[in-house]
Scaffold this motif. Structure first.
Motif, PDB file in Angstrom:
ATOM      1  N   ARG A  51      65.369  61.944  58.304  1.00 46.50           N
ATOM      2  CA  ARG A  51      64.463  62.188  57.186  1.00 46.50           C
ATOM      3  C   ARG A  51      65.307  62.508  55.958  1.00 46.50           C
ATOM      4  O   ARG A  51      66.181  63.361  56.001  1.00 46.50           O
ATOM      5  CB  ARG A  51      63.503  63.330  57.486  1.00 46.50           C
ATOM      6  CG  ARG A  51      62.595  63.649  56.293  1.00 46.50           C
ATOM      7  CD  ARG A  51      61.387  64.432  56.684  1.00 46.50           C
ATOM      8  NE  ARG A  51      60.432  63.513  57.320  1.00 46.50           N
ATOM      9  CZ  ARG A  51      59.270  63.883  57.825  1.00 46.50           C
ATOM     10  NH1 ARG A  51      58.921  65.155  57.791  1.00 46.50           N
ATOM     11  NH2 ARG A  51      58.454  62.998  58.378  1.00 46.50           N
TER      12      ARG A  51
ATOM     13  N   ILE B  37      58.403  64.321  48.681  1.00 40.96           N
ATOM     14  CA  ILE B  37      58.803  62.928  48.525  1.00 40.96           C
ATOM     15  C   ILE B  37      59.922  62.688  49.529  1.00 40.96           C
ATOM     16  O   ILE B  37      60.995  63.295  49.418  1.00 40.96           O
ATOM     17  CB  ILE B  37      59.288  62.633  47.092  1.00 40.96           C
ATOM     18  CG1 ILE B  37      58.181  62.952  46.082  1.00 40.96           C
ATOM     19  CG2 ILE B  37      59.775  61.201  46.972  1.00 40.96           C
ATOM     20  CD1 ILE B  37      58.641  62.994  44.649  1.00 40.96           C
TER      21      ILE B  37
ATOM     22  N   ARG C 164      61.596  59.855  52.856  1.00 41.28           N
ATOM     23  CA  ARG C 164      61.618  58.610  53.612  1.00 41.28           C
ATOM     24  C   ARG C 164      62.201  58.925  54.980  1.00 41.28           C
ATOM     25  O   ARG C 164      63.158  59.678  55.091  1.00 41.28           O
ATOM     26  CB  ARG C 164      62.483  57.533  52.937  1.00 41.28           C
ATOM     27  CG  ARG C 164      62.141  57.223  51.476  1.00 41.28           C
ATOM     28  CD  ARG C 164      60.789  56.528  51.350  1.00 41.28           C
ATOM     29  NE  ARG C 164      60.483  56.184  49.971  1.00 41.28           N
ATOM     30  CZ  ARG C 164      59.738  56.922  49.160  1.00 41.28           C
ATOM     31  NH1 ARG C 164      59.231  58.074  49.552  1.00 41.28           N
ATOM     32  NH2 ARG C 164      59.482  56.510  47.934  1.00 41.28           N
ATOM     33  N   ASP C 165      61.609  58.333  56.001  1.00 42.29           N
ATOM     34  CA  ASP C 165      62.147  58.418  57.356  1.00 42.29           C
ATOM     35  C   ASP C 165      62.793  57.085  57.685  1.00 42.29           C
ATOM     36  O   ASP C 165      62.132  56.038  57.614  1.00 42.29           O
ATOM     37  CB  ASP C 165      61.036  58.716  58.371  1.00 42.29           C
ATOM     38  CG  ASP C 165      60.483  60.129  58.232  1.00 42.29           C
ATOM     39  OD1 ASP C 165      61.135  60.969  57.574  1.00 42.29           O
ATOM     40  OD2 ASP C 165      59.405  60.397  58.783  1.00 42.29           O
ATOM     41  N   LEU C 166      64.078  57.119  58.003  1.00 44.91           N
ATOM     42  CA  LEU C 166      64.825  55.909  58.322  1.00 44.91           C
ATOM     43  C   LEU C 166      65.330  55.976  59.752  1.00 44.91           C
ATOM     44  O   LEU C 166      65.591  57.054  60.274  1.00 44.91           O
ATOM     45  CB  LEU C 166      66.047  55.756  57.401  1.00 44.91           C
ATOM     46  CG  LEU C 166      65.847  55.669  55.909  1.00 44.91           C
ATOM     47  CD1 LEU C 166      67.200  55.600  55.213  1.00 44.91           C
ATOM     48  CD2 LEU C 166      65.041  54.440  55.551  1.00 44.91           C
TER      49      LEU C 166
ATOM     50  N   ALA D  37      65.473  52.298  50.140  1.00 44.87           N
ATOM     51  CA  ALA D  37      64.232  52.968  50.548  1.00 44.87           C
ATOM     52  C   ALA D  37      63.563  53.703  49.387  1.00 44.87           C
ATOM     53  O   ALA D  37      62.338  53.791  49.319  1.00 44.87           O
ATOM     54  CB  ALA D  37      64.509  53.940  51.695  1.00 44.87           C
ATOM     55  N   PHE D  38      64.374  54.225  48.450  1.00 39.57           N
ATOM     56  CA  PHE D  38      63.815  54.953  47.313  1.00 39.57           C
ATOM     57  C   PHE D  38      63.686  54.093  46.065  1.00 39.57           C
ATOM     58  O   PHE D  38      63.177  54.547  45.054  1.00 39.57           O
ATOM     59  CB  PHE D  38      64.652  56.201  47.012  1.00 39.57           C
ATOM     60  CG  PHE D  38      64.350  57.345  47.939  1.00 39.57           C
ATOM     61  CD1 PHE D  38      63.294  58.212  47.685  1.00 39.57           C
ATOM     62  CD2 PHE D  38      65.115  57.557  49.071  1.00 39.57           C
ATOM     63  CE1 PHE D  38      63.017  59.263  48.539  1.00 39.57           C
ATOM     64  CE2 PHE D  38      64.849  58.606  49.933  1.00 39.57           C
ATOM     65  CZ  PHE D  38      63.794  59.467  49.668  1.00 39.57           C
TER      66      PHE D  38
ATOM     67  N   VAL E  97      63.028  51.338  57.610  1.00 36.66           N
ATOM     68  CA  VAL E  97      62.225  52.433  57.050  1.00 36.66           C
ATOM     69  C   VAL E  97      61.025  52.627  57.963  1.00 36.66           C
ATOM     70  O   VAL E  97      60.201  51.733  58.118  1.00 36.66           O
ATOM     71  CB  VAL E  97      61.770  52.134  55.609  1.00 36.66           C
ATOM     72  CG1 VAL E  97      60.883  53.265  55.078  1.00 36.66           C
ATOM     73  CG2 VAL E  97      62.961  51.927  54.691  1.00 36.66           C
TER      74      VAL E  97
ATOM     75  N   SER F 258      57.268  56.250  54.644  1.00 40.57           N
ATOM     76  CA  SER F 258      57.532  56.529  53.236  1.00 40.57           C
ATOM     77  C   SER F 258      56.414  57.415  52.717  1.00 40.57           C
ATOM     78  O   SER F 258      55.242  57.084  52.879  1.00 40.57           O
ATOM     79  CB  SER F 258      57.590  55.209  52.465  1.00 40.57           C
ATOM     80  OG  SER F 258      57.816  55.435  51.103  1.00 40.57           O
TER      81      SER F 258
ATOM     82  N   GLU G 123      55.876  59.164  45.739  1.00 36.86           N
ATOM     83  CA  GLU G 123      56.498  58.248  44.786  1.00 36.86           C
ATOM     84  C   GLU G 123      57.619  58.959  44.053  1.00 36.86           C
ATOM     85  O   GLU G 123      57.477  60.105  43.629  1.00 36.86           O
ATOM     86  CB  GLU G 123      55.460  57.759  43.775  1.00 36.86           C
ATOM     87  CG  GLU G 123      54.397  56.868  44.368  1.00 36.86           C
ATOM     88  CD  GLU G 123      54.953  55.562  44.922  1.00 36.86           C
ATOM     89  OE1 GLU G 123      55.822  54.961  44.260  1.00 36.86           O
ATOM     90  OE2 GLU G 123      54.507  55.153  46.005  1.00 36.86           O
TER      91      GLU G 123
END
Length: 164
Positions: A6, A15, A17-19, A37-38, A123, A126, A129
């Motif tokens: 994460r 805000i 993203r989990d990858l 991802a961002f 990803v 998500s 924003e």
């Protein structure tokens, strides 16, 4: 081995993203995954920092060696993810674009076996924003010493007026 990680923007709003990425990937490949991802262009300087459980920053792992004489800075393209991220040390800090200082908390969430037919990095999730500008950092500072500038006369300070 696949790492599920994460990446959380240091901001008041959630805000993140989990990858998922292979543990054998370099930090440069991980950096590229984060920028994609961002939605960053990926052309700015960036660094990862190892840290302790309380997010206290430690060793820098840079995208490029910017020193003049080639220092001992670890580089992302020479550092494998599982060398710096593990169950014993599951946290890192990631800074993208040193002029804007986009700062992220990186945390290892899980380690799983690689699935056949699945491409990595990937990803998984998500949320939120990315704002137009990085969140402002609020630094607290305390003066290291009191300074008394109440001299009535500077004549007693033994300055030579013609020192040059």
């Amino acid at each position: 081995m696949i790492y599920k990680i994460r990446i959380i923007l240091d901001a008041e709003e959630d805000i993140f993203r989990d990858l998922e990425i292979e543990a054998s990937n370099t930090l440069e490949e991980f950096h590229n995954s984060i920028t994609q991802a961002f939605g960053f262009g990926g052309s700015e300087m960036a660094s990862f920092y190892t840290c302790d459980e309380d997010w206290n920053q430690d060793e820098e792992i840079a995208l490029f060696d910017m020193s003049e004489n080639g220092s001992d800075v670890r580089l992302m393209n020479e550092t494998v993810l599982d060398d710096v991220l593990s169950e014993q040390s599951p946290k890192m800090i990631y800074v993208y674009d040193f002029l804007s200082m986009w700062t992220f908390f990186v945390e290892l969430a899980d380690m799983v076996e690689k699935e056949d037919g699945r491409s990595y990095p990937n990803v998984l999730f998500s949320f939120g924003e990315l704002p137009d500008a990085p969140p402002e950092k609020k630094f607290e500072s305390k003066p290291s010493m009191d300074f008394d500038d109440s001299f009535d006369s500077y004549d007693d300070l033994d300055f030579d007026e013609n020192w040059n």
